[in-house]
Design a protein around this motif. Structure first.
Motif, PDB file in Angstrom:
ATOM      1  N   THR A  38     -59.598  82.815  11.176  1.00 47.55           N
ATOM      2  CA  THR A  38     -60.527  82.250  12.154  1.00 47.55           C
ATOM      3  C   THR A  38     -60.133  80.823  12.503  1.00 47.55           C
ATOM      4  O   THR A  38     -60.230  80.409  13.668  1.00 47.55           O
ATOM      5  CB  THR A  38     -61.968  82.303  11.628  1.00 47.55           C
ATOM      6  OG1 THR A  38     -62.338  83.669  11.380  1.00 47.55           O
ATOM      7  CG2 THR A  38     -62.945  81.720  12.637  1.00 47.55           C
ATOM      8  N   GLY A  39     -59.663  80.060  11.530  1.00 45.90           N
ATOM      9  CA  GLY A  39     -59.169  78.724  11.819  1.00 45.90           C
ATOM     10  C   GLY A  39     -58.000  78.747  12.791  1.00 45.90           C
ATOM     11  O   GLY A  39     -57.907  77.915  13.708  1.00 45.90           O
ATOM     12  N   GLU A  40     -57.110  79.713  12.607  1.00 48.02           N
ATOM     13  CA  GLU A  40     -55.991  79.868  13.539  1.00 48.02           C
ATOM     14  C   GLU A  40     -56.509  80.233  14.931  1.00 48.02           C
ATOM     15  O   GLU A  40     -56.023  79.708  15.950  1.00 48.02           O
ATOM     16  CB  GLU A  40     -55.045  80.959  13.024  1.00 48.02           C
ATOM     17  CG  GLU A  40     -53.813  81.163  13.882  1.00 48.02           C
ATOM     18  CD  GLU A  40     -52.920  82.275  13.351  1.00 48.02           C
ATOM     19  OE1 GLU A  40     -52.060  82.749  14.126  1.00 48.02           O
ATOM     20  OE2 GLU A  40     -53.083  82.675  12.183  1.00 48.02           O
ATOM     21  N   GLU A  46     -59.448  79.130  23.921  1.00 48.97           N
ATOM     22  CA  GLU A  46     -60.188  78.125  24.687  1.00 48.97           C
ATOM     23  C   GLU A  46     -61.642  78.496  24.928  1.00 48.97           C
ATOM     24  O   GLU A  46     -62.526  77.643  24.845  1.00 48.97           O
ATOM     25  CB  GLU A  46     -59.500  77.903  26.040  1.00 48.97           C
ATOM     26  CG  GLU A  46     -58.087  77.353  25.927  1.00 48.97           C
ATOM     27  CD  GLU A  46     -57.439  77.178  27.286  1.00 48.97           C
ATOM     28  OE1 GLU A  46     -58.087  77.527  28.310  1.00 48.97           O
ATOM     29  OE2 GLU A  46     -56.296  76.688  27.337  1.00 48.97           O
ATOM     30  N   ARG A  47     -61.889  79.767  25.249  1.00 47.21           N
ATOM     31  CA  ARG A  47     -63.234  80.163  25.664  1.00 47.21           C
ATOM     32  C   ARG A  47     -63.826  81.282  24.823  1.00 47.21           C
ATOM     33  O   ARG A  47     -65.042  81.396  24.716  1.00 47.21           O
ATOM     34  CB  ARG A  47     -63.210  80.639  27.126  1.00 47.21           C
ATOM     35  CG  ARG A  47     -62.734  79.610  28.125  1.00 47.21           C
ATOM     36  CD  ARG A  47     -62.627  80.190  29.518  1.00 47.21           C
ATOM     37  NE  ARG A  47     -61.725  81.341  29.567  1.00 47.21           N
ATOM     38  CZ  ARG A  47     -60.395  81.248  29.627  1.00 47.21           C
ATOM     39  NH1 ARG A  47     -59.830  80.061  29.636  1.00 47.21           N
ATOM     40  NH2 ARG A  47     -59.647  82.333  29.677  1.00 47.21           N
ATOM     41  N   SER A  67     -70.208  76.722   4.515  1.00 46.14           N
ATOM     42  CA  SER A  67     -69.396  75.515   4.656  1.00 46.14           C
ATOM     43  C   SER A  67     -68.162  75.782   5.502  1.00 46.14           C
ATOM     44  O   SER A  67     -67.731  74.928   6.300  1.00 46.14           O
ATOM     45  CB  SER A  67     -68.997  74.969   3.277  1.00 46.14           C
ATOM     46  OG  SER A  67     -68.197  75.898   2.566  1.00 46.14           O
ATOM     47  N   ALA A  68     -67.572  76.965   5.375  1.00 44.48           N
ATOM     48  CA  ALA A  68     -66.436  77.320   6.224  1.00 44.48           C
ATOM     49  C   ALA A  68     -66.858  77.344   7.693  1.00 44.48           C
ATOM     50  O   ALA A  68     -66.149  76.825   8.570  1.00 44.48           O
ATOM     51  CB  ALA A  68     -65.875  78.679   5.805  1.00 44.48           C
ATOM     52  N   LEU A  69     -68.004  77.931   7.976  1.00 46.36           N
ATOM     53  CA  LEU A  69     -68.479  77.988   9.358  1.00 46.36           C
ATOM     54  C   LEU A  69     -68.801  76.601   9.896  1.00 46.36           C
ATOM     55  O   LEU A  69     -68.516  76.296  11.069  1.00 46.36           O
ATOM     56  CB  LEU A  69     -69.717  78.884   9.433  1.00 46.36           C
ATOM     57  CG  LEU A  69     -69.463  80.371   9.177  1.00 46.36           C
ATOM     58  CD1 LEU A  69     -70.783  81.107   8.977  1.00 46.36           C
ATOM     59  CD2 LEU A  69     -68.672  80.999  10.324  1.00 46.36           C
ATOM     60  N   LYS A  74     -67.036  72.546  14.159  1.00 42.98           N
ATOM     61  CA  LYS A  74     -66.703  71.233  14.715  1.00 42.98           C
ATOM     62  C   LYS A  74     -65.591  71.337  15.753  1.00 42.98           C
ATOM     63  O   LYS A  74     -65.516  70.542  16.680  1.00 42.98           O
ATOM     64  CB  LYS A  74     -66.286  70.285  13.597  1.00 42.98           C
ATOM     65  CG  LYS A  74     -67.401  69.964  12.610  1.00 42.98           C
ATOM     66  CD  LYS A  74     -66.888  69.131  11.457  1.00 42.98           C
ATOM     67  CE  LYS A  74     -67.984  68.887  10.424  1.00 42.98           C
ATOM     68  NZ  LYS A  74     -67.485  68.136   9.230  1.00 42.98           N
ATOM     69  N   ARG A  75     -64.721  72.335  15.583  1.00 41.85           N
ATOM     70  CA  ARG A  75     -63.600  72.510  16.510  1.00 41.85           C
ATOM     71  C   ARG A  75     -63.893  73.544  17.588  1.00 41.85           C
ATOM     72  O   ARG A  75     -63.203  73.584  18.606  1.00 41.85           O
ATOM     73  CB  ARG A  75     -62.354  72.932  15.721  1.00 41.85           C
ATOM     74  CG  ARG A  75     -61.898  71.906  14.696  1.00 41.85           C
ATOM     75  CD  ARG A  75     -60.782  72.458  13.826  1.00 41.85           C
ATOM     76  NE  ARG A  75     -59.631  72.880  14.612  1.00 41.85           N
ATOM     77  CZ  ARG A  75     -58.710  73.738  14.180  1.00 41.85           C
ATOM     78  NH1 ARG A  75     -58.833  74.283  12.967  1.00 41.85           N
ATOM     79  NH2 ARG A  75     -57.688  74.069  14.939  1.00 41.85           N
TER      80      ARG A  75
END
Length: 329
Positions: A38-40, A46-47, A67-69, A74-75
């Motif tokens: 998910t971080g990747e 973008e959307r 905490s992961a979510l 934030k990004r």
């Protein structure tokens, strides 16, 4: 029907977003982690909505899920979702070394506990008076603030689907789901759960995976790959009620016997055309387009999923490319 893909990598994801993909999901297994993926996805889209689809629910504490979510949000504010699956009893006890009793009640409590962390405002104590996840946390740092992130359950059988309607934001359906399973099992149980919770007009989300294998040059191979994925799923006894509803007990028994023998060809052969067309999109692009049009009860958002059983990464990428072309028209 909106559509998306299991994460195909940054290059294909950019192509998919341009073609109209509205979501990407991250699966999980022994060699890949749903939150890392998910971080990747967050960094390469973008959307589109992005999130675990699914993460093993009980392998992590509610704090770790939340905490992961929070960090990912934030990004990608407003673009996250969380799909949770219970996993099998053997996976929980033997792989994760965590309790596996009462998975339906445990899942309901986990959802409440994750939400307690996600909904807490700064200065508030995080509290969940749960049976399995009692929490009373005073986090003395300005790191909280309410996050409304949809939580969906990877639910298959009736009790877990009803629980998804009652405590979660919806269901993330299995790749086996047929029109009959959606209409006769999923939709009624979701509605009953939502009604029991007094949710009124807030309808649960109906998302799901859709096995998709398209090969213009070799449609026979594509159909075989789809058959094998279906067969692999049907080796799991958890899905007996599904086979019973459709009258596929004989075929399921043949699949399981072939699996015990290690006879891959016999597994594929046991998946009849009726089963294949009820579950998957496969063959040429024209075949898949006709099969999609013939389906009467599809999820509101479908993740077009390439077969994985006995299929390498290169062929999976080719199937993802063909799925994008299918939906791009």
């Amino acid at each position: 029907m909106e559509w998306g893909l299991p994460w195909p990598g940054a290059e294909l994801a950019a192509e998919a977003e341009k073609a109209g993909a509205s979501a990407f999901c991250a699966g999980e297994f022994a060699d890949h982690n749903a939150y890392l993926t998910t971080g990747e996805m967050v960094g390469a889209t973008e959307r589109a909505l992005v999130g675990p689809g699914i993460a093993y629910a009980f392998a992590r504490s509610p704090f770790v899920h939340a905490s992961a979510l929070r960090q990912l949000s934030k990004r990608a504010p407003g673009r996250l979702f969380l799909g949770l699956g219970s996993g099998t009893r053997r996976m929980n006890t033997d792989w994760f070394s965590v309790p596996a009793s009462e998975p339906v009640r445990r899942m309901a409590d986990l959802v409440a506990a994750v939400r307690a962390y996600l909904h807490a405002e700064n200065g508030e104590r995080v509290v969940n008076e749960g049976e399995f996840y009692p929490i009373n946390a005073a986090i003395k740092a300005p790191v909280l603030g309410r996050l409304d992130i949809p939580i969906l359950l990877g639910a298959f059988n009736r009790r877990m689907i009803r629980t998804a309607g009652q405590v979660a934001d919806g269901v993330l359906g299995h790749g086996l789901f047929t029109d009959r399973w959606w209409s006769e099992v999923v939709n009624p149980e979701l509605a009953e759960g939502a009604s029991a919770a007094g949710r009124g007009t807030a309808e649960p989300r109906r998302w799901g995976w859709l096995i998709t294998a398209i090969n213009e040059d070799d449609p026979v191979r594509a159909r075989r790959d789809a058959r094998l994925q279906i067969a692999f799923y049907l080796t799991v006894k958890t899905y007996d009620a599904f086979a019973d509803l459709h009258g596929w007990q004989k075929e399921t028994a043949e699949i399981r016997e072939a699996f015990r023998r290690g006879d891959i060809d016999a597994m594929a052969a046991a998946v009849t055309d009726e089963i294949l067309h009820a579950i998957a999109l496969s063959g040429t692009r024209a075949d898949a387009r006709d099969q999609l049009a013939a389906r009467e009860v599809l999820p509101d958002l479908a993740f077009l999923s390439a077969p994985a059983f006995m299929v390498g990464e290169r062929r999976r990428a080719a199937y993802a490319t063909e799925s994008i072309r299918l939906m791009a028209g």
